[in-house]
Motif scaffolding. Sequence first.
Motif, mmCIF file in Angstrom:
data_model
loop_
_atom_site.group_PDB
_atom_site.id
_atom_site.type_symbol
_atom_site.label_atom_id
_atom_site.label_comp_id
_atom_site.label_asym_id
_atom_site.label_seq_id
_atom_site.Cartn_x
_atom_site.Cartn_y
_atom_site.Cartn_z
ATOM 1 N N ASP A 88 15.118 -46.688 -14.007
ATOM 2 C CA ASP A 88 14.414 -45.564 -13.387
ATOM 3 C C ASP A 88 14.542 -44.323 -14.264
ATOM 4 O O ASP A 88 15.626 -43.738 -14.372
ATOM 5 C CB ASP A 88 15.010 -45.292 -12.004
ATOM 6 C CG ASP A 88 14.319 -44.161 -11.264
ATOM 7 O OD1 ASP A 88 13.489 -43.442 -11.864
ATOM 8 O OD2 ASP A 88 14.618 -43.989 -10.065
ATOM 9 N N GLN A 128 9.542 -52.471 -4.806
ATOM 10 C CA GLN A 128 8.419 -52.581 -5.739
ATOM 11 C C GLN A 128 8.532 -51.579 -6.892
ATOM 12 O O GLN A 128 8.272 -51.906 -8.042
ATOM 13 C CB GLN A 128 7.082 -52.400 -5.002
ATOM 14 C CG GLN A 128 5.865 -52.581 -5.884
ATOM 15 C CD GLN A 128 5.778 -53.958 -6.525
ATOM 16 O OE1 GLN A 128 6.181 -54.955 -5.938
ATOM 17 N NE2 GLN A 128 5.271 -54.022 -7.742
ATOM 18 N N LYS A 129 8.926 -50.355 -6.611
ATOM 19 C CA LYS A 129 9.039 -49.333 -7.655
ATOM 20 C C LYS A 129 10.083 -49.744 -8.691
ATOM 21 O O LYS A 129 9.888 -49.546 -9.899
ATOM 22 C CB LYS A 129 9.391 -47.973 -7.037
ATOM 23 C CG LYS A 129 9.462 -46.853 -8.046
ATOM 24 C CD LYS A 129 8.119 -46.612 -8.704
ATOM 25 C CE LYS A 129 8.194 -45.441 -9.663
ATOM 26 N NZ LYS A 129 7.061 -45.361 -10.558
ATOM 27 N N ARG A 131 10.911 -52.803 -9.479
ATOM 28 C CA ARG A 131 10.300 -53.895 -10.261
ATOM 29 C C ARG A 131 9.372 -53.334 -11.328
ATOM 30 O O ARG A 131 9.362 -53.786 -12.469
ATOM 31 C CB ARG A 131 9.516 -54.829 -9.351
ATOM 32 C CG ARG A 131 10.345 -55.619 -8.389
ATOM 33 C CD ARG A 131 9.440 -56.525 -7.616
ATOM 34 N NE ARG A 131 10.034 -57.023 -6.404
ATOM 35 C CZ ARG A 131 9.483 -57.947 -5.650
ATOM 36 N NH1 ARG A 131 8.312 -58.454 -5.967
ATOM 37 N NH2 ARG A 131 10.092 -58.364 -4.569
ATOM 38 N N GLU A 132 8.570 -52.347 -10.930
ATOM 39 C CA GLU A 132 7.647 -51.719 -11.886
ATOM 40 C C GLU A 132 8.422 -51.037 -13.010
ATOM 41 O O GLU A 132 8.050 -51.157 -14.181
ATOM 42 C CB GLU A 132 6.758 -50.708 -11.162
ATOM 43 C CG GLU A 132 5.752 -51.343 -10.234
ATOM 44 C CD GLU A 132 5.036 -50.327 -9.350
ATOM 45 O OE1 GLU A 132 5.140 -49.095 -9.597
ATOM 46 O OE2 GLU A 132 4.365 -50.766 -8.397
ATOM 47 N N ASN A 133 9.480 -50.323 -12.659
ATOM 48 C CA ASN A 133 10.287 -49.650 -13.675
ATOM 49 C C ASN A 133 10.918 -50.646 -14.649
ATOM 50 O O ASN A 133 10.945 -50.401 -15.862
ATOM 51 C CB ASN A 133 11.386 -48.804 -13.021
ATOM 52 C CG ASN A 133 10.848 -47.540 -12.388
ATOM 53 O OD1 ASN A 133 9.762 -47.064 -12.715
ATOM 54 N ND2 ASN A 133 11.611 -46.990 -11.467
ATOM 55 N N ASN A 136 8.199 -51.843 -16.928
ATOM 56 C CA ASN A 136 7.850 -50.784 -17.894
ATOM 57 C C ASN A 136 8.911 -50.653 -18.975
ATOM 58 O O ASN A 136 8.596 -50.484 -20.161
ATOM 59 C CB ASN A 136 7.664 -49.444 -17.173
ATOM 60 C CG ASN A 136 6.424 -49.423 -16.306
ATOM 61 O OD1 ASN A 136 5.486 -50.190 -16.511
ATOM 62 N ND2 ASN A 136 6.426 -48.541 -15.322
#
Length: 163
Positions: A88, A128-129, A131-133, A136
């Motif tokens: 993050d 979900q956030k 996972r996205e981080n 990325n």
Amino acid sequence: MNPIADCQFATPDEAADACVALWKPLRPYFSEGKGRVSLGTTGAHFRVAAAELEGFSRPLFGLAPLCAGGRDFEGRELFLEGLANGADPDHPDFWGLPEDFDQRLVESAAIGFTLALAPETFLEPLPQKARENLGNWLRACQQRTVAPNNWHFFHVLGSLGMS
């Protein structure tokens, strides 16, 4: 001093116990956000954030196969919180974006391997956030130049975990 000195690795149970025994001494050294493990002064020639990421990520090379094999371990929540916070960019435990020839590229291999081998244990429980981080951060690692040696394999392992 060595928590597995007497382990013969003769049975799956012994191997599983060794994986857990090797990471347990690290518990007190997790950062507040759990994304880093600081073992104090090191002889590492790379940044502190990368050394602390190394402390966090290396146990995953044993713990991911343990979980993929149907076992679990006490303290898994530390790694889940660490994966979420370490990737993050707005969290103090953020591992940082890698540069070319960066140690964080090496550590991306452990994280990608973990997410690919045991997604139900280390990826699916995450919001979900997070996972996205993670995706990325792993993609950022893929865009950097690695040393012209076995580091190319770290890109392969890191790419396995991209979601």
